[in-house]
Write an enzyme that holds these catalytic residues in place. Structure first.
Site, PDB file in Angstrom:
ATOM      1  N   ALA A 101       0.814  -1.220   0.000  1.00 33.52           N
ATOM      2  CA  ALA A 101       0.000   0.000   0.000  1.00 33.52           C
ATOM      3  C   ALA A 101       0.847   1.269   0.000  1.00 33.52           C
ATOM      4  O   ALA A 101       0.615   2.189  -0.791  1.00 33.52           O
ATOM      5  CB  ALA A 101      -0.936  -0.008   1.212  1.00 33.52           C
TER       6      ALA A 101
ATOM      7  N   ASP B 125      -5.004   2.889  -3.253  1.00 37.89           N
ATOM      8  CA  ASP B 125      -3.690   3.527  -3.109  1.00 37.89           C
ATOM      9  C   ASP B 125      -3.517   4.621  -4.164  1.00 37.89           C
ATOM     10  O   ASP B 125      -2.962   5.684  -3.886  1.00 37.89           O
ATOM     11  CB  ASP B 125      -2.579   2.485  -3.238  1.00 37.89           C
ATOM     12  CG  ASP B 125      -2.718   1.352  -2.229  1.00 37.89           C
ATOM     13  OD1 ASP B 125      -3.177   1.630  -1.102  1.00 37.89           O
ATOM     14  OD2 ASP B 125      -2.385   0.208  -2.567  1.00 37.89           O
TER      15      ASP B 125
ATOM     16  N   GLY C 248     -16.816   2.958  -2.763  1.00 38.16           N
ATOM     17  CA  GLY C 248     -16.657   2.122  -3.955  1.00 38.16           C
ATOM     18  C   GLY C 248     -16.690   2.916  -5.238  1.00 38.16           C
ATOM     19  O   GLY C 248     -16.096   3.979  -5.351  1.00 38.16           O
TER      20      GLY C 248
END
Length: 325
Positions: free
Chosen positions: A36, A263, A231
């Site tokens: 990440a 990310d 989302g």
């Protein structure tokens, strides 16, 4: 002058199945990598910022591979240490059938889990504009947790802006348990200036899916800015004592690989803030970055350049007087 953004955490080698079906039947793998924090550092580098990533990797070929690759993307890896006592972590990506991806981790006891506060470079953190952290690092080990709190302390003493993405990983909660993990991640979030959870993560952390309520709880702790991702629908943003709103996500025809999109989004938000954009405009820019990332395989292959993001926004929305909203 230090880097624009300093971050630290585990990056692993990824072996991606070359064919679909259970791993026992797969003959070939493509070697990639992902983590990440290094994904965010690479995303920022591609967008034209100076980023620095600290970590520990094994004193092995996979460790050398990670340093070589991440440095090759323009990230400062001078403070990554090779550690003799444990191997570089790895994970495998299995394609059971179209749309059914599974990930198997081999990371327990990895070199990165031995990262501790002595591995932090205080000077680099104190000279940065932003310190970016994720909840993944907090769940790797006690020494990693201590390093996170120490890094935040250094940042606060030097007026360095702290960004935090909870990035929940339930498979890592082992020794802490769910309640212990929630407590640690909340403590870290409450010490940050910017918190960027997904809506499901916010609900898990604070017991409510009301975005404004989550933001208000964080503002009470001293957090300045909150971005909540929902989302492919929209992202909510709010500033303490300032504006709030929702920025719609860009519609993507085909999602090739959703891993790494968060990310990319984080890199987009931080890029916008470094350029002194309003939080709403930074989130809009970040939404375009996320949309481009999900359209490509791998964690970092789809991370776009600044021109690619601007061209994508223009193509999707037309040039509305150059305003990125």
């Amino acid at each position: 002058m230090g880097a624009d953004v300093v971050t630290f955490g585990e990056t692993m080698v990824l072996l991606e199945a070359g064919s679909s079906g259970p791993l026992r039947y797969v003959e070939t793998f493509t070697k990639r990598y992902g983590g990440a924090e290094s994904n965010v550092a690479i995303g920022l580098s591609k967008l034209g910022h100076q980023s620095l990533w600290m970590s520990k990797v094994g004193k092995d070929e996979f460790g050398e591979f990670l340093i070589q690759k991440i440095r090759g993307e323009g990230v400062n890896t001078d403070f990554v240490k090779s550690y003799q006592g444990a191997p570089t972590g790895m994970y495998l990506k299995e394609m059971r059938r179209p749309g059914d991806q599974r990930v198997v981790y081999y990371r327990a006891g990895s070199a990165a889990s031995f990262f501790n506060e002595n591995d932090l470079d205080e000077e680099q953190i104190s000279q940065a504009k932003i310190l970016h952290l994720t909840g993944i690092t907090a769940l790797l080990s006690e020494s990693c947790r201590q390093a996170m709190f120490k890094a935040i302390e250094i940042a606060k003493e030097n007026n360095v802006y702290v960004s935090f993405d909870p990035n929940l990983r339930f498979t890592l909660m082992g020794e802490l348990g769910e309640d212990g993990a929630r407590q640690v991640i909340r403590q870290l979030a409450e010490k940050a200036d910017l918190v960027m959870p997904g809506l499901d993560e916010a609900e898990w952390l604070f017991g409510t899916s009301d975005e404004q309520e989550v933001a208000n709880l964080l503002f009470e702790s001293g957090v300045k800015q909150v971005v909540i991702k929902n989302g492919g629908e929209y992202s909510f943003y709010a500033e303490a004592g300032g504006e709030s709103g929702r920025i719609p996500s860009f519609k993507v025809k085909q999602i090739v690989d959703a891993i790494g999109a968060g990310d990319g989004f984080a890199a987009g938000v931080l890029s916008g803030l470094l350029e002194k954009k309003s939080l709403g405009d930074a989130v809009h820019f970040a939404a375009a970055v996320g949309a481009l990332v999900v359209s490509s395989p791998g964690d970092i292959e789809g991370l776009p350049t600044r021109d690619e993001v601007l061209n994508y926004i223009e193509q999707k929305e037309g040039n509305a007087g150059g305003v990125l909203r």
